[in-house]
Motif scaffolding. Structure first.
Motif, PDB file in Angstrom:
ATOM      1  N   GLN A  49      25.716   0.856  24.334  1.00 12.90           N
ATOM      2  CA  GLN A  49      27.029   1.292  23.843  1.00 12.90           C
ATOM      3  C   GLN A  49      28.141   0.873  24.808  1.00 12.90           C
ATOM      4  OE1 GLN A  49      27.366   5.438  22.877  1.00 12.90           O
ATOM      5  NE2 GLN A  49      29.556   5.301  22.543  1.00 12.90           N
ATOM      6  N   GLU A  50      27.927   1.060  26.092  1.00 15.81           N
ATOM      7  CA  GLU A  50      28.934   0.671  27.081  1.00 15.81           C
ATOM      8  C   GLU A  50      29.204  -0.834  27.031  1.00 15.81           C
ATOM      9  OE1 GLU A  50      27.267   2.187  30.710  1.00 15.81           O
ATOM     10  OE2 GLU A  50      27.552   4.262  30.099  1.00 15.81           O
ATOM     11  N   ALA A  51      28.144  -1.607  26.878  1.00 19.07           N
ATOM     12  CA  ALA A  51      28.303  -3.063  26.815  1.00 19.07           C
ATOM     13  C   ALA A  51      29.066  -3.481  25.561  1.00 19.07           C
ATOM     14  CB  ALA A  51      26.929  -3.742  26.855  1.00 19.07           C
ATOM     15  N   LEU A  52      28.766  -2.839  24.435  1.00 15.51           N
ATOM     16  CA  LEU A  52      29.466  -3.171  23.189  1.00 15.51           C
ATOM     17  C   LEU A  52      30.937  -2.769  23.262  1.00 15.51           C
ATOM     18  CD1 LEU A  52      26.727  -2.273  20.561  1.00 15.51           C
ATOM     19  CD2 LEU A  52      27.443  -4.544  21.311  1.00 15.51           C
ATOM     20  N   VAL A  53      31.215  -1.624  23.855  1.00 17.52           N
ATOM     21  CA  VAL A  53      32.613  -1.208  24.034  1.00 17.52           C
ATOM     22  C   VAL A  53      33.339  -2.212  24.924  1.00 17.52           C
ATOM     23  CG1 VAL A  53      34.088   0.561  25.094  1.00 17.52           C
ATOM     24  CG2 VAL A  53      32.234   1.241  23.573  1.00 17.52           C
TER      25      VAL A  53
END
Length: 188
Positions: A49-53
């Protein structure tokens, strides 16, 4: 939406990226890589999720160089960096708390990395066990090559490692897995 209204980057006339289709196509392989990079399913989901954000912010801000065809490489690199950061933060917390978390980590180690409906449970466990016995750097290359479907050059770029090192890690990983299977073959 017709191809005439959709650009090469997967964006429509309003500039909104076609994230849903991109995630549908690449989500499983990104989650697999995140699992390989972290210690638990929850950490893998957080890192993904952090990478996609991070990717969305880079694309929306205009700081991202390249089109949608480079999103996947960017996401793999972001996952790797997020996982390293998460690991460092966990280590610092562990040192400050001065307590062991072995019991929790042992329970989390049994969570599956590979989720494939078509795979037989026995084969999935065997492959997963073989990957877990490899040095982390070797397992990373195998996951990116086989399940991530990346070239050695792409893996070298993502991991910021020399191409020769990546190919050697893959070769050594395959040799180690073959040796393990020779000693304990897969039952049919």
């Amino acid at each position: 939406m017709s191809k005439a209204t959709q650009g090469e980057t997967g964006e429509n006339r309003n500039g909104t990226a076609n994230w849903a289709a991109w995630l549908q196509e690449n989500g499983a392989r990104l989650l697999l890589y995140a699992r390989q990079q972290t210690r638990s399913e929850a950490d893998a989901e957080d890192v993904l999720q952090e990478a996609l954000v991070q990717l969305v912010h880079a694309v929306d801000s205009g700081s991202f160089q390249g089109g949608a065809q480079q999103w996947l490489s960017y996401a793999y690199t972001a996952i790797r960096h997020q996982a390293m950061d998460k690991g460092r933060r966990a280590e610092v917390r562990k040192q400050y708390a001065e307590r062991e978390q072995d019991g929790m980590q042992e329970g989390e180690a049994d969570e599956p990395w590979l989720h494939c409906a078509a795979d037989d449970e026995y084969l999935r466990r065997r492959v997963e066990d073989l990957l877990k016995k490899l040095p982390k750097e070797y397992a990373e290359v195998v996951v990116l090559k086989i399940w991530g479907e990346h070239t050695f050059q792409e893996i070298a770029d993502m991991t910021e490692t020399k191409l020769a090192t990546i190919t050697s890690r893959y070769r050594y990983a395959m040799q180690a897995m073959r040796k393990a299977l020779d000693n304990d073959p897969i039952e049919h």
